[in-house]
Design an enzyme around this catalytic site. Structure first.
Site, PDB file in Angstrom:
ATOM      1  N   HIS A 472       6.235   0.412 -10.034  1.00 13.51           N
ATOM      2  CA  HIS A 472       4.910   0.712  -9.413  1.00 13.51           C
ATOM      3  C   HIS A 472       3.987   1.381 -10.574  1.00 13.51           C
ATOM      4  CE1 HIS A 472       1.980   2.087  -6.257  1.00 13.51           C
ATOM      5  NE2 HIS A 472       1.786   3.090  -7.072  1.00 13.51           N
ATOM      6  N   GLU A 473       4.303   2.542 -11.267  1.00 11.98           N
ATOM      7  CA  GLU A 473       3.487   3.160 -12.145  1.00 11.98           C
ATOM      8  C   GLU A 473       3.223   2.154 -13.490  1.00 11.98           C
ATOM      9  OE1 GLU A 473       1.977   5.505 -11.266  1.00 11.98           O
ATOM     10  OE2 GLU A 473       3.235   6.173  -9.636  1.00 11.98           O
ATOM     11  N   HIS A 476       0.064   0.208 -12.974  1.00  9.47           N
ATOM     12  CA  HIS A 476      -0.876   0.664 -13.089  1.00  9.47           C
ATOM     13  C   HIS A 476      -1.209   0.632 -14.599  1.00  9.47           C
ATOM     14  CE1 HIS A 476      -1.903   2.209  -9.168  1.00  9.47           C
ATOM     15  NE2 HIS A 476      -0.700   2.949  -9.218  1.00  9.47           N
ATOM     16  N   GLU A 502      -4.212   0.506  -5.467  1.00  7.83           N
ATOM     17  CA  GLU A 502      -2.583   0.644  -5.398  1.00  7.83           C
ATOM     18  C   GLU A 502      -1.890  -0.939  -5.278  1.00  7.83           C
ATOM     19  OE1 GLU A 502      -0.808   3.327  -6.010  1.00  7.83           O
ATOM     20  OE2 GLU A 502      -2.481   4.793  -5.934  1.00  7.83           O
ATOM     21  N   TYR A 617      -3.221   3.570   0.466  1.00  7.84           N
ATOM     22  CA  TYR A 617      -2.083   2.986   0.385  1.00  7.84           C
ATOM     23  C   TYR A 617      -1.837   1.843   1.134  1.00  7.84           C
ATOM     24  CZ  TYR A 617      -0.880   6.684  -3.486  1.00  7.84           C
ATOM     25  OH  TYR A 617      -0.774   7.305  -4.615  1.00  7.84           O
TER      26      TYR A 617
END
Length: 683
Positions: A472-473, A476, A502, A617
Site C-alpha cells: 500500500h505505502e 503512494h 488512497e 478510504y
C-alpha cells in the site's frame, strides 16, 4: 534489487541529511525571509501577467518545496530529539508563514487580475499555467480573501492556532513512550519468540514484560494473549495513551467550526469538502450510511460466530470469566477463528516472509508491473540517510532498456524507535518538476513503517498484514515517483482529490492476495523453501472472513470524523461518549461499560486533508476495486496494462480531472459494482 555498480550514475544526487538543530533553525529563517521578500516584490508588479508574475510564482514554489519538506520531515524520523524538536519548531514557523502568505490580500488582488485576463486568453495560455492560475485564485477565495479585513485577520489568527494544535498533537504521538507491563503468566498464549522482543523489569520476585504501544509489541498481545483480562488491559491502555491530545482535538474542532462559519459554510465538513470528489457532507453521509445499512446484517452473522467461539472457549477453560464478547476480544478470536477453521497460523506463515528477501521480491513485482528498476545505493556523503536503518534507492524507468531513464529517489525506513512516527505512511519529500525546458528536478519520497527488527536468533519476519501495508505505502511512493507534469503542484498523491488519493495504493493491495505473487515473495527464513500450497490456499480463503466487521470498523472512524465535523453544538458535545457509542453501534462490539479515548491517537482527524475526509478510504476503494478487476484480475503482471495505468492515472497527477483519467484507463465510466461484490453486498 540490482546493485548500483551495474547501473548508470543517477543524474541527480539524493538530498543530504547532515542537519544540525542550528542548520534547521537557520534554513527556516532563510526561507521565511526569502518568502516575504518574494511576496513583497510580486505585490508590486505592475500589469501582472504570465511571464512577470505567474512563472516566477511557479518557479519559487517548485524550488522551495523540497527543502521545506526535508526540514519538517525530520520531526517524524530523526533519532536525535534535539533535531526532532528543531523540526517541530520549523514546522510551526513555516506553517505560520504559509498562513500569512495565503492571506496576503495584495497578492490575491494581483492573482485576481491575472485570472480575469486568463479567462479571455485561455486558448493562448499553456494548460498547466492556466490551471495554476485558476487553482491559486480559487484557493485564495476559499481562504477568505474576499472578506473584509477584520474577518481576514480573525481567520489568520484561528488558522495559526489550528496549526499549532496539529503539530503538537502529532508531536505528542511521536514522542510518547508509554507502556504497560505484564507477568509471563498474564501473557499466556504469547509465544517465547515474541516475549524475547520485550524489555523486562524486575519487580520484587516478579519479572515484568514491558509492552509498548508500537505495533510489533501491542498487536501480538491483542492477538495471542489467552487471558481476556490481559487483552482488556492492553486495549484500554493503548486506547487511552497521550491523554493530553483530547483537549487539543476539542479545541481544534471549535476553531475549525469558527473558520467555516466566517467563510459562510454551515459546517466545517462542507468547507473542507469543496475540492473533493464527494463535494459535500450530504453525499458523504449517504455513502457511509448506505454501506452501514448493507453491512450490519453481514457483520451480525460474523459476530455471532465469534461470540459462540468465546462462549465455548470460556466453558472449556472452566474459568470464572465473562463469556460476553467485547471489543478487546476481537483480534484474539478473529485470529483464533482463522487458525481453527482455515488452519491459518499467521506466525507460521510469517516464517516464509523474511523482510529483506520479501522486499527484494516485492520490488521485482513493481518492476514488472510498471517497467521500473530499483537500485539500492550508498553515496559518498557522510550523512546520506537520517538513520543507519534507512535504505536509499534510485529508481529508473525501463521503457527503453538500452537507455534507462532516471525518475527519482525512494527511502525505506522500516523499524520502530523512540520518537519515530508510529504508524505507516509515505512522505513525499520533493515532487517532480521542470527546472527549465530540458532539465527536470526528480522526486524524492520516503516509506516510513514500523516492522519488527531482526534479532540475533531470527531475521525480521513480515506478517501478511504487514506485506499488505508495504504494498500500500509503496503505491503512494510510485505515485510520487512517476509524475510527469512540469509543475510540482500537479504531481504526486497530493495533487489529486483527497478522496481519491488512497485508490492507487488500495488497488495494489490486491496483489498480496494472489497465489502466484505470494509464492514469488516467499522464502523460509531458515531453509529458503517456498511457502507450501496448503498455507497459501488457507490464507487466500480468509481474505473476506470477518470482512464486514473490518469494514464496519472503518465506518466507525469515518462516521465519527463526519459527526464531529458537522456538529453545530460543540460546546455540549461529549466527544468521549460520541466515540464510544458510535463504535459500539457501528462495530457491533460492546465496550463492556468502559470508556476509552482512541480519538486522542486518531492522527488523521488532525490533518487538514483527512479531517472530514476519513471517508475517503472507503470512497477510494470503489475506484481501486474497479481498476483492479477491469485491468489486472486476469493477468496481474501485465506490463502493458501496468504502463497504461502508470502513465494515464499516476503520471498525470492532478492536472486532469481524475474522472477523465479513470474513464480513459477503464474505457468507460467508473462503476461501484466490483466494490460491492468484493464486500459481499452484490452478486
Amino acid at each position: 534489487m540490482t546493485t548500483a555498480a551495474s547501473f548508470p550514475t543517477a543524474p541527480q544526487t539524493p538530498p543530504s541529511w547532515s542537519f544540525t538543530p542550528h542548520d534547521i533553525s537557520g534554513r527556516t529563517k532563510e526561507i521565511i525571509d526569502k518568502s516575504n521578500k518574494f511576496y513583497d516584490s510580486m505585490s508590486q508588479v505592475e500589469s501582472p501577467a504570465v511571464t512577470n508574475f505567474v512563472e516566477p510564482f511557479m518557479k519559487f514554489e517548485n524550488e522551495l518545496g523540497p527543502i521545506i519538506n526535508q526540514l519538517t520531515f525530520l520531526q517524524h524520523v530523526s533519532s536525535d530529539k534535539e533535531i526532532r524538536d528543531a523540526s517541530v519548531d520549523s514546522s510551526l514557523k513555516l506553517d505560520e508563514l504559509n498562513i500569512d502568505l495565503s492571506l496576503r490580500h495584495d497578492v490575491f488582488l494581483q492573482f485576481a487580475r491575472v485570472w480575469q485576463d486568463a479567462q479571455s486568453q485561455a486558448d493562448s495560455i499553456e494548460r498547466e499555467t492556466f490551471k495554476y492560475i485558476e487553482k491559486s485564485y480559487k484557493d485564495y477565495i476559499h481562504s477568505g480573501l474576499e472578506l473584509d479585513e477584520p474577518d481576514r485577520l480573525k481567520i489568520k489568527e484561528i488558522k495559526k492556532k489550528i496549526s499549532v494544535n496539529s503539530i503538537n498533537f502529532s508531536k505528542n504521538l511521536g514522542e510518547q513512550k508509554e507502556y504497560i507491563t505484564f507477568t509471563k503468566e498474564q501473557l499466556e498464549g504469547v509465544p517465547d519468540s515474541i516475549l524475547t522482543q520485550f524489555e523486562t523489569i524486575e519487580s520484587g520476585s516478579d519479572t515484568l514484560y514491558k509492552v509498548t504501544f508500537k505495533y510489533p509489541d501491542i498487536f501480538p498481545v491483542m492477538k495471542l494473549a489467552s487471558s481476556s483480562q490481559t487483552r482488556k488491559q492492553a486495549f484500554l491502555a493503548d486506547q487511552n495513551k497521550v491523554p493530553e491530545n483530547e483537549a487539543i482535538l476539542l479545541d481544534t474542532l471549535k476553531l475549525r467550526d469558527e473558520v467555516a462559519s466566517l467563510l459562510g459554510y454551515d459546517t466545517y465538513a462542507n468547507y473542507n469538502l469543496y475540492d473533493k470528489m464527494a463535494k459535500d457532507s450530504t453525499t458523504v453521509m449517504d455513502f457511509l450510511n448506505d454501506l452501514k445499512k448493507k453491512l450490519i446484517p453481514l457483520g451480525e452473522k460474523e459476530l455471532q460466530i465469534l461470540q459462540d467461539m468465546k462462549s465455548k472457549d470460556v466453558k472449556k477453560r472452566d474459568q470464572d470469566e465473562d463469556p460476553s464478547y467485547y471489543i478487546w476480544d476481537h483480534r484474539y478470536y478473529d485470529n483464533k477463528y482463522l487458525l481453527e477453521n482455515f488452519n491459518v497460523d499467521l506466525e507460521k506463515i510469517s516464517e516464509y516472509f523474511p523482510l529483506e528477501t520479501t522486499i527484494t521480491r516485492m520490488l521485482q513485482i513493481y518492476e514488472t508491473l510498471f517497467n521500473l528498476k530499483f537500485i539500492e545505493t550508498k553515496n559518498a556523503q557522510e550523512k546520506s540517510v537520517w538513520h543507519e536503518d534507512v535504505k536509499q534507492l534510485a529508481v529508473w524507468n525501463m521503457d527503453d532498456p538500452k537507455s534507462p531513464r532516471f525518475i527519482g529517489w525512494i527511502y525505506f525506513d522500516l523499524h520502530p524507535r523512540d520518537g519515530k512516527y508510529g504508524h505507516a505512511a509515505n512522505f513525499g519529500l520533493s515532487s517532480s518538476f521542470m527546472i527549465n525546458d530540458t532539465t527536470r528536478s526528480y522526486p524524492v519520497t520516503a516509506l516510513v513503517c514500523n516492522f519488527s527488527k531482526s534479532t540475533k536468533d531470527k531475521p525480521s519476519l513480515l506478517k501478511h498484514n504487514e506485506i499488505v501495508t508495504f504494498f500500500h505505502e509503496l503505491g503512494h511512493g510510485i505515485h510520487d515517483l512517476v509524475g510527469q507534469n512540469r509543475e510540482s503542484r500537479f504531481n504526486g498523491p497530493g495533487s489529486v482529490p483527497w478522496d481519491f488519493v488512497e485508490a492507487p495504493s488500495q488497488m495494489l493491495e490486491f496483489w498480496t492476495w494472489n497465489r502466484n505473487e505470494l509464492v514469488h515473495l516467499s522464502s523460509h527464513y531458515k531453509t529458503g523453501e517456498k511457502i507450501p500450497e496448503h498455507l497459501i490456499d488457507s490464507l487466500i480463503k480468509t481474505k473476506h472472513v470477518n470482512g464486514a466487521l473490518f469494514t464496519l470498523r472503518q465506518l466507525h472512524f469515518g462516521l465519527f470524523d463526519m459527526k464531529v465535523h458537522t456538529c453545530k453544538d460543540l460546546q455540549n458535545l461529549s466527544i468521549c461518549d460520541t466515540w464510544n457509542q458510535l463504535r459500539q453501534d457501528i462495530s457491533l462490539m460492546s465496550n463492556g461499560g468502559t470508556l476509552s479515548k482512541g480519538y486522542a491517537s486518531f492522527g488523521h482527524i488532525m490533518s487538514d486533508s483527512y479531517s472530514a475526509g476519513y471517508y475517503g478510504y472507503l470512497w477510494a476503494e470503489v475506484f481501486a476495486t474497479d481498476m483492479y478487476y477491469t485491468k489486472f484480475a486476469k493477468d496481474p503482471l501485465n506490463t502493458k496494462n501496468g504502463i497504461q495505468y502508470r502513465d494515464i492515472v499516476l503520471a498525470r497527477g492532478g492536472l486532469r480531472d481524475i474522472n477523465d483519467s479513470l474513464k480513459e484507463f477503464l474505457g468507460r465510466e467508473p462503476s461501484k459494482d466490483a466494490f460491492l461484490k468484493e464486500l459481499g453486498l452484490q452478486n
